[in-house]
Design a protein around this motif. Structure first.
Motif, PDB file in Angstrom:
ATOM      1  N   GLY A  98      -5.122 -13.916 -16.075  1.00 20.98           N
ATOM      2  CA  GLY A  98      -4.164 -13.257 -15.211  1.00 20.98           C
ATOM      3  C   GLY A  98      -4.851 -12.396 -14.168  1.00 20.98           C
ATOM      4  N   LYS A  99      -4.035 -11.732 -13.386  1.00 21.98           N
ATOM      5  CA  LYS A  99      -4.530 -10.814 -12.361  1.00 21.98           C
ATOM      6  C   LYS A  99      -3.777  -9.495 -12.488  1.00 21.98           C
ATOM      7  CE  LYS A  99      -1.381 -12.849  -8.972  1.00 21.98           C
ATOM      8  NZ  LYS A  99      -0.853 -13.840  -9.947  1.00 21.98           N
ATOM      9  N   ILE A 100      -4.272  -8.490 -11.792  1.00 24.17           N
ATOM     10  CA  ILE A 100      -3.640  -7.172 -11.810  1.00 24.17           C
ATOM     11  C   ILE A 100      -3.122  -6.851 -10.413  1.00 24.17           C
ATOM     12  CG2 ILE A 100      -4.129  -4.701 -11.978  1.00 24.17           C
ATOM     13  CD1 ILE A 100      -5.905  -5.294 -14.369  1.00 24.17           C
ATOM     14  N   LEU A 101      -1.884  -6.379 -10.349  1.00 20.78           N
ATOM     15  CA  LEU A 101      -1.271  -5.893  -9.116  1.00 20.78           C
ATOM     16  C   LEU A 101      -1.076  -4.390  -9.268  1.00 20.78           C
ATOM     17  CD1 LEU A 101       1.560  -8.589  -8.792  1.00 20.78           C
ATOM     18  CD2 LEU A 101      -0.778  -8.733  -7.934  1.00 20.78           C
ATOM     19  N   VAL A 102      -1.441  -3.627  -8.253  1.00 18.34           N
ATOM     20  CA  VAL A 102      -1.412  -2.168  -8.351  1.00 18.34           C
ATOM     21  C   VAL A 102      -0.583  -1.594  -7.213  1.00 18.34           C
ATOM     22  CG1 VAL A 102      -2.819  -0.107  -8.731  1.00 18.34           C
ATOM     23  CG2 VAL A 102      -3.817  -2.370  -9.141  1.00 18.34           C
ATOM     24  N   CYS A 103       0.261  -0.589  -7.520  1.00 20.66           N
ATOM     25  CA  CYS A 103       1.059   0.026  -6.464  1.00 20.66           C
ATOM     26  C   CYS A 103       1.305   1.502  -6.733  1.00 20.66           C
ATOM     27  CB  CYS A 103       2.387  -0.708  -6.272  1.00 20.66           C
ATOM     28  SG  CYS A 103       3.487  -0.694  -7.705  1.00 20.66           S
ATOM     29  N   ASN A 150       2.471   5.391  -4.128  1.00 15.94           N
ATOM     30  CA  ASN A 150       2.811   5.969  -2.831  1.00 15.94           C
ATOM     31  C   ASN A 150       1.897   7.151  -2.511  1.00 15.94           C
ATOM     32  OD1 ASN A 150       5.343   4.389  -2.336  1.00 15.94           O
ATOM     33  ND2 ASN A 150       5.956   5.417  -4.218  1.00 15.94           N
ATOM     34  N   GLY A 151       1.597   7.327  -1.234  1.00 13.04           N
ATOM     35  CA  GLY A 151       0.775   8.463  -0.825  1.00 13.04           C
ATOM     36  C   GLY A 151      -0.602   8.424  -1.468  1.00 13.04           C
ATOM     37  N   GLY A 152      -0.960   9.510  -2.158  1.00 14.26           N
ATOM     38  CA  GLY A 152      -2.241   9.545  -2.844  1.00 14.26           C
ATOM     39  C   GLY A 152      -2.358   8.446  -3.882  1.00 14.26           C
ATOM     40  N   SER A 153      -1.246   8.068  -4.481  1.00 14.71           N
ATOM     41  CA  SER A 153      -1.267   6.995  -5.473  1.00 14.71           C
ATOM     42  C   SER A 153      -1.447   5.627  -4.821  1.00 14.71           C
ATOM     43  CB  SER A 153       0.022   7.016  -6.305  1.00 14.71           C
ATOM     44  OG  SER A 153       0.103   8.212  -7.058  1.00 14.71           O
ATOM     45  N   ALA A 154      -1.066   5.492  -3.549  1.00 17.79           N
ATOM     46  CA  ALA A 154      -1.389   4.270  -2.811  1.00 17.79           C
ATOM     47  C   ALA A 154      -2.893   4.188  -2.588  1.00 17.79           C
ATOM     48  CB  ALA A 154      -0.641   4.246  -1.477  1.00 17.79           C
ATOM     49  N   ALA A 155      -3.502   5.325  -2.245  1.00 17.26           N
ATOM     50  CA  ALA A 155      -4.962   5.364  -2.098  1.00 17.26           C
ATOM     51  C   ALA A 155      -5.637   5.050  -3.428  1.00 17.26           C
ATOM     52  CB  ALA A 155      -5.397   6.724  -1.572  1.00 17.26           C
ATOM     53  N   ASP A 156      -5.083   5.565  -4.527  1.00 13.90           N
ATOM     54  CA  ASP A 156      -5.628   5.246  -5.848  1.00 13.90           C
ATOM     55  C   ASP A 156      -5.503   3.755  -6.149  1.00 13.90           C
ATOM     56  OD1 ASP A 156      -6.457   7.823  -6.576  1.00 13.90           O
ATOM     57  OD2 ASP A 156      -4.484   8.358  -7.342  1.00 13.90           O
ATOM     58  N   SER A 157      -4.428   3.124  -5.676  1.00 14.21           N
ATOM     59  CA  SER A 157      -4.273   1.682  -5.868  1.00 14.21           C
ATOM     60  C   SER A 157      -5.427   0.927  -5.217  1.00 14.21           C
ATOM     61  CB  SER A 157      -2.945   1.207  -5.271  1.00 14.21           C
ATOM     62  OG  SER A 157      -1.842   1.850  -5.874  1.00 14.21           O
ATOM     63  N   GLU A 158      -5.770   1.312  -3.998  1.00 18.11           N
ATOM     64  CA  GLU A 158      -6.904   0.701  -3.301  1.00 18.11           C
ATOM     65  C   GLU A 158      -8.199   0.947  -4.070  1.00 18.11           C
ATOM     66  OE1 GLU A 158      -6.781  -1.096  -0.570  1.00 18.11           O
ATOM     67  OE2 GLU A 158      -4.784  -0.724   0.191  1.00 18.11           O
ATOM     68  N   HIS A 159      -8.346   2.150  -4.570  1.00 21.06           N
ATOM     69  CA  HIS A 159      -9.554   2.533  -5.290  1.00 21.06           C
ATOM     70  C   HIS A 159      -9.723   1.685  -6.548  1.00 21.06           C
ATOM     71  CE1 HIS A 159     -12.149   6.249  -6.576  1.00 21.06           C
ATOM     72  NE2 HIS A 159     -12.732   5.119  -6.913  1.00 21.06           N
ATOM     73  N   ASP A 174       0.220 -11.848 -15.857  1.00 22.27           N
ATOM     74  CA  ASP A 174      -0.264 -10.753 -15.028  1.00 22.27           C
ATOM     75  C   ASP A 174       0.115  -9.376 -15.558  1.00 22.27           C
ATOM     76  OD1 ASP A 174      -1.327 -12.671 -13.348  1.00 22.27           O
ATOM     77  OD2 ASP A 174       0.406 -12.662 -11.991  1.00 22.27           O
ATOM     78  N   LEU A 175      -0.548  -8.376 -14.979  1.00 29.17           N
ATOM     79  CA  LEU A 175      -0.297  -6.968 -15.320  1.00 29.17           C
ATOM     80  C   LEU A 175      -0.042  -6.207 -14.036  1.00 29.17           C
ATOM     81  CD1 LEU A 175      -0.366  -4.566 -17.381  1.00 29.17           C
ATOM     82  CD2 LEU A 175      -2.826  -4.400 -16.873  1.00 29.17           C
ATOM     83  N   ILE A 176       1.029  -5.437 -14.012  1.00 30.76           N
ATOM     84  CA  ILE A 176       1.326  -4.547 -12.888  1.00 30.76           C
ATOM     85  C   ILE A 176       0.963  -3.132 -13.308  1.00 30.76           C
ATOM     86  CG2 ILE A 176       3.216  -3.454 -11.626  1.00 30.76           C
ATOM     87  CD1 ILE A 176       2.915  -7.209 -12.399  1.00 30.76           C
ATOM     88  N   ILE A 177       0.155  -2.469 -12.500  1.00 29.77           N
ATOM     89  CA  ILE A 177      -0.163  -1.058 -12.727  1.00 29.77           C
ATOM     90  C   ILE A 177       0.598  -0.242 -11.698  1.00 29.77           C
ATOM     91  CG2 ILE A 177      -1.944   0.718 -12.781  1.00 29.77           C
ATOM     92  CD1 ILE A 177      -3.958  -1.395 -13.604  1.00 29.77           C
ATOM     93  N   GLY A 178       1.475   0.635 -12.174  1.00 29.96           N
ATOM     94  CA  GLY A 178       2.237   1.502 -11.298  1.00 29.96           C
ATOM     95  C   GLY A 178       1.770   2.940 -11.434  1.00 29.96           C
ATOM     96  N   LEU A 179       1.449   3.556 -10.317  1.00 30.35           N
ATOM     97  CA  LEU A 179       1.031   4.959 -10.306  1.00 30.35           C
ATOM     98  C   LEU A 179       2.125   5.800  -9.668  1.00 30.35           C
ATOM     99  CD1 LEU A 179      -1.782   3.146  -9.366  1.00 30.35           C
ATOM    100  CD2 LEU A 179      -2.722   5.330 -10.094  1.00 30.35           C
ATOM    101  N   SER A 180       2.590   6.790 -10.389  1.00 29.26           N
ATOM    102  CA  SER A 180       3.626   7.684  -9.879  1.00 29.26           C
ATOM    103  C   SER A 180       3.503   9.009 -10.607  1.00 29.26           C
ATOM    104  CB  SER A 180       5.022   7.087 -10.098  1.00 29.26           C
ATOM    105  OG  SER A 180       6.039   8.029  -9.802  1.00 29.26           O
ATOM    106  N   THR A 181       3.274  10.080  -9.875  1.00 30.70           N
ATOM    107  CA  THR A 181       3.076  11.366 -10.551  1.00 30.70           C
ATOM    108  C   THR A 181       4.338  11.816 -11.266  1.00 30.70           C
ATOM    109  OG1 THR A 181       3.561  12.584  -8.504  1.00 30.70           O
ATOM    110  CG2 THR A 181       1.255  12.058  -8.955  1.00 30.70           C
ATOM    111  N   SER A 182       5.498  11.478 -10.710  1.00 33.09           N
ATOM    112  CA  SER A 182       6.766  11.821 -11.365  1.00 33.09           C
ATOM    113  C   SER A 182       7.172  10.769 -12.391  1.00 33.09           C
ATOM    114  CB  SER A 182       7.878  11.955 -10.329  1.00 33.09           C
ATOM    115  OG  SER A 182       8.197  10.685  -9.768  1.00 33.09           O
ATOM    116  N   GLY A 183       6.727   9.533 -12.158  1.00 32.88           N
ATOM    117  CA  GLY A 183       7.186   8.424 -12.984  1.00 32.88           C
ATOM    118  C   GLY A 183       8.536   7.887 -12.570  1.00 32.88           C
TER     119      GLY A 183
END
Length: 203
Positions: free
Chosen positions: A34-39, A41-50, A119-128
């Protein structure tokens, strides 16, 4: 490796089991091709790229390529990759979807287009509770993909949906993000070690 992370960031001890479970999800994703998709917003969008940059090329090691299909010069200058896509980087389709359809569905559309049951989706959200990340997670579950979320300490919509949620021990946005970075650095380094070095050295 995990013990080193927890020694440097002792507050993360309360997340130890979830961090281990997250690594298992990542390893199983790649073992199943599989592959990983990451998403995020804001700083968490930058973390997705990282995150994607650490997975798609050498992070802690050079990941030599031993593939005789590849010509020698290319083989000598390529590195082993763990397939991953940062959804925030796809600005043309995202901006079109925001303009033409629904802003809170922008990541969901990409998940629907890319993801399958391997696949695996990684979601980053400080509030959730970021609506576009939540909808991406819901879409992932609908198509049979798994979901890993990195959030702050509070229970959230993402923690209800996700297969694994790492809830770092902070609630203020920048403090949550300060913990997300060492967590995903560990996950990327440990996955690299498992697939390209010595899987017995993860602890």
């Amino acid at each position: 490796m995990l013990e080193e992370l927890l020694k440097r960031h002792s507050a993360l001890n309360e997340c130890k089991e979830d961090i281990s479970a997250a690594l298992d999800l990542i390893i199983k994703t790649y073992e199943n091709k599989g592959k990983i998709l990451v998403c995020g917003n804001g700083g968490s969008a930058a973390d997705s790229e990282h995150i994607v940059s650490e997975l798609m090329k050498g992070f802690m090691s050079m990941r030599p390529v031993d593939d005789n299909r590849i010509p020698e010069y290319l083989r000598e200058n390529l590195q082993g990759a763990l397939p991953a896509i940062s959804l925030p980087s796809q600005i043309a389709v995202l901006s079109a979807y925001i303009n033409d359809v629904k802003p809170d569905m922008m990541y969901a559309q990409l998940v629907y287009g890319y993801a399958d049951e391997h696949d695996l989706i990684i979601g980053l959200s400080t509030s959730g509770n970021s609506a576009n990340v939540v909808n991406a997670a819901l879409t992932a579950k609908a198509v049979g993909a798994r979901v890993l979320s990195l959030t702050g300490k509070r229970d959230s919509r993402l923690s209800e949906i996700s297969d694994v949620t790492i809830r770092v021990p902070e609630t203020e946005t920048y403090k949550v993000q300060e913990y997300h970075l060492p967590v995903y650095h560990y996950l990327c380094a440990a996955a690299e070690k498992y697939f390209f070095e010595d899987s017995s050295a993860l602890e």
